[in-house]
Scaffold this motif. Sequence first.
Motif, PDB file in Angstrom:
ATOM      1  N   TYR A  77      20.985   9.815 -52.579  1.00  0.00           N
ATOM      2  CA  TYR A  77      21.566   8.575 -53.764  1.00  0.00           C
ATOM      3  C   TYR A  77      21.200   7.551 -53.641  1.00  0.00           C
ATOM      4  O   TYR A  77      21.107   6.966 -54.846  1.00  0.00           O
ATOM      5  CB  TYR A  77      23.247   8.930 -53.809  1.00  0.00           C
ATOM      6  N   ASP A  78      20.252   7.158 -52.037  1.00  0.00           N
ATOM      7  CA  ASP A  78      20.146   5.741 -52.106  1.00  0.00           C
ATOM      8  C   ASP A  78      19.438   5.875 -52.721  1.00  0.00           C
ATOM      9  O   ASP A  78      18.674   4.797 -53.143  1.00  0.00           O
ATOM     10  CB  ASP A  78      20.179   5.754 -50.533  1.00  0.00           C
ATOM     11  N   ASN A  79      18.017   6.788 -52.767  1.00  0.00           N
ATOM     12  CA  ASN A  79      16.767   6.852 -53.350  1.00  0.00           C
ATOM     13  C   ASN A  79      16.628   7.670 -54.303  1.00  0.00           C
ATOM     14  O   ASN A  79      15.454   6.519 -55.400  1.00  0.00           O
ATOM     15  CB  ASN A  79      15.937   7.684 -52.287  1.00  0.00           C
ATOM     16  N   ASP A 111      12.406  -7.452 -52.087  1.00  0.00           N
ATOM     17  CA  ASP A 111      13.516  -8.150 -51.073  1.00  0.00           C
ATOM     18  C   ASP A 111      13.723  -7.886 -49.803  1.00  0.00           C
ATOM     19  O   ASP A 111      14.534  -8.566 -48.537  1.00  0.00           O
ATOM     20  CB  ASP A 111      14.988  -8.620 -51.886  1.00  0.00           C
ATOM     21  N   LEU A 112      13.387  -6.140 -49.550  1.00  0.00           N
ATOM     22  CA  LEU A 112      14.039  -5.660 -48.264  1.00  0.00           C
ATOM     23  C   LEU A 112      13.041  -5.416 -48.246  1.00  0.00           C
ATOM     24  O   LEU A 112      11.744  -4.827 -48.826  1.00  0.00           O
ATOM     25  CB  LEU A 112      14.976  -4.328 -49.144  1.00  0.00           C
ATOM     26  N   PRO A 113      13.125  -5.345 -46.713  1.00  0.00           N
ATOM     27  CA  PRO A 113      11.724  -5.353 -45.506  1.00  0.00           C
ATOM     28  C   PRO A 113      11.322  -4.212 -45.122  1.00  0.00           C
ATOM     29  O   PRO A 113      10.627  -3.417 -45.235  1.00  0.00           O
ATOM     30  CB  PRO A 113      12.306  -5.756 -43.933  1.00  0.00           C
ATOM     31  N   GLU A 126      19.554   1.636 -36.241  1.00  0.00           N
ATOM     32  CA  GLU A 126      18.814   0.283 -36.860  1.00  0.00           C
ATOM     33  C   GLU A 126      18.387   0.609 -38.321  1.00  0.00           C
ATOM     34  O   GLU A 126      19.264   0.445 -38.583  1.00  0.00           O
ATOM     35  CB  GLU A 126      16.897   1.074 -36.467  1.00  0.00           C
ATOM     36  N   MET A 127      18.059   2.409 -38.486  1.00  0.00           N
ATOM     37  CA  MET A 127      17.952   2.597 -39.616  1.00  0.00           C
ATOM     38  C   MET A 127      19.456   2.797 -40.452  1.00  0.00           C
ATOM     39  O   MET A 127      19.379   2.577 -42.064  1.00  0.00           O
ATOM     40  CB  MET A 127      18.053   4.422 -39.499  1.00  0.00           C
ATOM     41  N   ALA A 128      21.195   2.990 -39.815  1.00  0.00           N
ATOM     42  CA  ALA A 128      22.141   2.544 -40.566  1.00  0.00           C
ATOM     43  C   ALA A 128      22.452   1.403 -41.238  1.00  0.00           C
ATOM     44  O   ALA A 128      23.133   1.366 -41.933  1.00  0.00           O
ATOM     45  CB  ALA A 128      22.929   3.255 -39.637  1.00  0.00           C
ATOM     46  N   ALA A 129      21.753   0.039 -40.303  1.00  0.00           N
ATOM     47  CA  ALA A 129      21.748  -0.568 -40.678  1.00  0.00           C
ATOM     48  C   ALA A 129      20.583  -1.581 -42.142  1.00  0.00           C
ATOM     49  O   ALA A 129      21.119  -2.123 -43.132  1.00  0.00           O
ATOM     50  CB  ALA A 129      21.196  -2.047 -39.717  1.00  0.00           C
ATOM     51  N   ARG A 130      19.829  -0.591 -41.836  1.00  0.00           N
ATOM     52  CA  ARG A 130      18.860  -0.940 -43.232  1.00  0.00           C
ATOM     53  C   ARG A 130      19.316  -0.161 -44.734  1.00  0.00           C
ATOM     54  O   ARG A 130      19.142  -0.800 -45.517  1.00  0.00           O
ATOM     55  CB  ARG A 130      17.243   0.010 -42.793  1.00  0.00           C
ATOM     56  N   GLU A 131      20.180   1.177 -43.797  1.00  0.00           N
ATOM     57  CA  GLU A 131      20.984   1.604 -45.954  1.00  0.00           C
ATOM     58  C   GLU A 131      21.766   0.896 -45.781  1.00  0.00           C
ATOM     59  O   GLU A 131      22.058   0.760 -46.381  1.00  0.00           O
ATOM     60  CB  GLU A 131      21.140   3.453 -44.842  1.00  0.00           C
ATOM     61  N   ARG A 132      23.107   0.755 -45.115  1.00  0.00           N
ATOM     62  CA  ARG A 132      24.005  -0.363 -45.024  1.00  0.00           C
ATOM     63  C   ARG A 132      23.001  -1.647 -45.801  1.00  0.00           C
ATOM     64  O   ARG A 132      23.506  -2.384 -47.028  1.00  0.00           O
ATOM     65  CB  ARG A 132      24.370  -1.093 -44.256  1.00  0.00           C
ATOM     66  N   GLN A 133      21.908  -2.516 -46.216  1.00  0.00           N
ATOM     67  CA  GLN A 133      21.771  -3.046 -46.577  1.00  0.00           C
ATOM     68  C   GLN A 133      21.078  -2.671 -48.070  1.00  0.00           C
ATOM     69  O   GLN A 133      21.061  -3.530 -49.003  1.00  0.00           O
ATOM     70  CB  GLN A 133      20.037  -4.112 -45.983  1.00  0.00           C
ATOM     71  N   LEU A 134      20.574  -1.141 -47.811  1.00  0.00           N
ATOM     72  CA  LEU A 134      20.075  -0.689 -49.456  1.00  0.00           C
ATOM     73  C   LEU A 134      21.171  -0.731 -50.571  1.00  0.00           C
ATOM     74  O   LEU A 134      20.685  -0.831 -50.980  1.00  0.00           O
ATOM     75  CB  LEU A 134      19.603   0.861 -48.994  1.00  0.00           C
ATOM     76  N   LYS A 135      21.893  -0.121 -49.491  1.00  0.00           N
ATOM     77  CA  LYS A 135      23.545   0.023 -50.603  1.00  0.00           C
ATOM     78  C   LYS A 135      24.002  -0.792 -51.001  1.00  0.00           C
ATOM     79  O   LYS A 135      24.632  -1.052 -52.156  1.00  0.00           O
ATOM     80  CB  LYS A 135      24.410   0.943 -49.590  1.00  0.00           C
ATOM     81  N   SER A 136      24.084  -2.137 -50.135  1.00  0.00           N
ATOM     82  CA  SER A 136      24.075  -3.534 -50.781  1.00  0.00           C
ATOM     83  C   SER A 136      23.422  -3.987 -52.027  1.00  0.00           C
ATOM     84  O   SER A 136      23.667  -4.206 -52.812  1.00  0.00           O
ATOM     85  CB  SER A 136      24.459  -4.591 -49.589  1.00  0.00           C
TER      86      SER A 136
END
Length: 383
Positions: free
Chosen positions: A201-203, A222-224, A293-303
């Motif tokens: 669902y993220d993607n 805006d998301l690296p 690291e990926m978990a942090a990126r995924e949280r940023q994407l969700k936000s």
Amino acid sequence: MSQLASYASLPGNSRGRFHPEPDRDIRGPRDIFQRDRDRIIHSIAFRRLRHKTQVFISPDGDHYRVRLTHSLEVAQIGRTIARAFGLNEDLTEALCLAHDIGHPPFGHAGEDALEATMKPFGGFDHNAQTLRTLTQLESPYPSWPGLNLSWELLEGLAKHNGPVARPGWALSEVNAQFDLSLTDWPSLEAQIAAISDDIAYDNHDIDDGIRAGLLGIDQLLDLPFVAQRWEAILGRYPDVPQRRLIGELTREQIGVMVNDVIESTRARITEAGIKTADDVRNAGVMIGGFSAEMAARERQLKSFMYEKLYHHPTQLAAAEEATKIVRELFAAYRDDPTLLPDEWRNSLPSEEPQRSRHIGDFLAGMTDRYATDRHREICGTMA
């Protein structure tokens, strides 16, 4: 199926079903988890997912995802990861296909509305409703209620987000009948199904958001994490129109996330000394999932998705209408149970909270269009 890993869920080691079944070989050479998957696919509750919201409420376009297509995409990702570890692909697929069966109409807006209306009666949770639907409400067999699914499948659905310390009323009822060891971690198949849901669902919601014109690629940059993938894609296809590259971005991000899960899970299996399925349940931590690291990126994407898509003014307006439909239907059925279909009216309990929970079951099973039609019929055209 290829050789299963020692920590996979083995059909021969299953804790079985709550209701003993006679010999089923007459219906084909399938093991217990294959039967679970097939029972879900053939269920009415699964078919109803084709008219339940994923992102867009009652979408007009034929190309947007709904709960059914989302579940199929989760299953594809789940089987890919399960295969990499020698896990039971049939159990993984069954968990992926069933995970959203308890979702009410209109996505999270419908769930929030049903939770609010049912708060005096114990509340509502779609994960628990999935278990309730599969063990009680969906009853195609003459000898028992529900689909009589395996312990491993019900366990994996119950612990959708890991161990459950304080189960709500619906999950407590299921657990009282068939102890699912709620304080332990679930199987690795269940953990893989859960992370596959996040990846899907993220993607895919990004894909739908861009298709609907509610998201722009410039916003995503805006998301690296996204920007890095996009620049690489542009470098490979400099002469291809950007609109044709959105699908490539989706596929590439899924691939990167899947590879991260495989690498990180393999490392945790080694670090924790996982040898058996019970080792997974007793590890005390999540084994299958993203790296830190990926978990942090995924949280940023969700936000980002909540801010730019899920809370987009267009989406909020649709959610407001959906909330109105659910709340007014709930009130109408409670005030006048004769409005319920015969089957539901004839089985309506006389005492609370069972009475309102019964109405909640009826509402949770509705599709978007059925709820909209019933609201129009009972409450009149919305202002």
